[in-house]
Design a protein around this motif. Structure first.
Motif: not given
Ligand code: NDP
Ligand code: MG
Length: 396
Positions: A286-309
């Motif tokens: 659909l680029y460049p359009e952004r409309i609601p779709g089926p993909a899961n979304r981020m949930n920042f109401s739960k603790a989340l750790s992101l690691e990089f190495s």
């Protein structure tokens, strides 16, 4: 940087006509979920499958495309085809090339696995069809030819590979001219914490068991060896017109940051979303359009750790090999890809060990008669040569 501008991409119409090549695979099925969810916004005009023809028929009954292609001629000829009113049956790679150029198709979603996807992608681009590209092997083997085909016809290539899709999104958010480097994230795969000795004896079922993504067999093995990241380095080199020195890899086990770009002033932009291919697929369609779709979304109401190495190059030699191939260009990518396809098959059949995959590819690439600006025929010939050499390596 040859990125399509939002204005240059045909999108302001009622629906986008899409052909999904490799519809029965992991990306293909996710694309069908996106199409199902978006209803009339996407019109499925064509579908292809190789061996899973029952599933192809089910999808054809559901989506009623103009045509379907069964690419494996032998299986197609043995199959008892039911009547599919309004849907034309095409066969083999000729059928694919005929289908993708048809009227009503705006975007071809290229989700065939391996070099088998090259000719249909070139045919689509040649006819000016936009390509939503999952099939990274096409760019690895023939990057300059594929990019030139898009430039010449004015078609756009929007990457579906989550890292490249993230980079594409990040570049849209900044100024492409100020890009200094791209940072590809890598989950590290199922063997992220394994020793070389443990990997020596790894079995196919262990290598196929990816911690974050449910994908086809070939890319799952590529993820375990980190050949997938090496393929992605080469893919990024051609797609974004970079030099190898502008491409960095960082291990990020959560697969939430899909990749990042750094601009000249040191600012880094990242794209985040849960590991769910339906988002980059929808974005590419659909680029460049952004409309609601089926993909899961981020949930920042739960603790989340992101690691990089930083990656461990001694356990995962594929990465340095990928960087060298990206630097070399020419025929190196085609040889790298073909040798890897053969070695992955051999590993899955337990003819070679896990670490032999990267060993074999490295040796075949090192021995190959390098050409700096191959045309398509030379790419096809060197691909064949690399397959034969790798088979000899396996038998030795
Ligand atoms: P799958 O193995 O799940 O699916 C491959 C698809 O291609 C199937 O529809 C298959 O048909 C078809 N196919 C297989 N061989 C041929 C052939 N020789 N000619 C024509 N069609 C063929 O793979 P994935 O969906 O996992 O991957 C597809 C591409 O997307 C790969 O290039 C991969 O690297 C890339 N990709 C995948 C991601 C993922 O999450 N899976 C993420 C990023 C990139 P059938 O099943 O009917 O035999
Ligand atoms: Mg990827």
């Amino acid at each position: 940087m040859p990125l399509p501008s939002p204005e240059s991409t045909i999108r302001n119409r009622e629906f986008t006509g899409v052909a999904v090549l490799g519809a029965t695979g992991s990306i293909g099925e996710s694309a069908m979920e996106v199409a199902r969810h978006l209803g009339n916004r996407i019109s499925v005009k064509g579908l292809s499958a190789h061996s899973q023809l029952d599933r192809l028929v089910e999808l054809a009954r559901e989506f009623r495309p103009d045509w379907i292609v069964a690419t494996d001629i032998e299986t197609a000829n043995k199959f008892r085809w039911p009547d599919l009113p309004g849907t034309e049956l095409l066969i083999g790679s000729q059928g694919l090339q005929q289908g993708v150029v048809g009227d009503g198709i705006d975007t071809v979603l290229a989700a065939i696995v391996g070099i088998a996807g090259l000719q249909s992608t070139l045919a689509a681009l040649g006819a000016g069809k936009n390509v939503a590209l999952a099939n990274k092997e096409t760019l690895v083997a023939a990057g300059p030819i594929v990019m030139a085909a898009a430039r010449n016809s004015g078609a756009s290539i929007i990457p579906i590979d989550s890292e490249h899709n993230a980079i594409f999104q990040c570049i849209q958010a900044g100024q492409a001219g100020y890009l200094s480097k791209v940072i590809l994230t890598a989950s590290g795969g199922p063997f992220r914490n394994w020793t070389i000795e443990q990997m020596e004896n790894a079995l196919p079922e262990q290598a196929l068991n990816h911690p974050n993504w449910d994908m086809g067999r070939k890319i799952s093995i590529d993820s375990a060896t980190m050949m997938n990241k090496a393929l992605e380095i080469i893919e990024a080199r051609w797609l974004f017109d970079l030099v190898a020195g502008q491409i960095e890899v960082v291990v990020h086990p959560q697969s939430v940051v899909h990749s990042m770009v750094e601009f000249a002033d040191g600012s880094v932009l990242a794209q985040l979303s849960p590991p769910d291919m339906r988002l980059p697929i929808q974005y590419a369609l659909l680029y460049p359009e952004r409309i609601p779709g089926p993909a899961n979304r981020m949930n920042f109401s739960k603790a989340l750790s992101l690691e990089f190495s930083p990656p461990d190059h001694s356990r995962f030699p594929a990465l340095k090999l990928g960087l060298r191939v990206a630097e070399q260009g020419g025929t190196a990518g085609a040889v790298f890809n073909a040798a890897n396809e053969v070695a992955v098959e051999a590993f899955l059949k337990q003819e070679i060990g896990f670490n032999d995959i990267v060993r074999a590819v490295g040796e075949v690439v090192a021995q190959h008669p390098f050409q700096s600006s191959p045309d398509l025929d030379q790419i096809v010939a060197i691909d064949q040569w690399a397959r034969e050499e790798t088979n000899k390596w396996i038998l030795d």
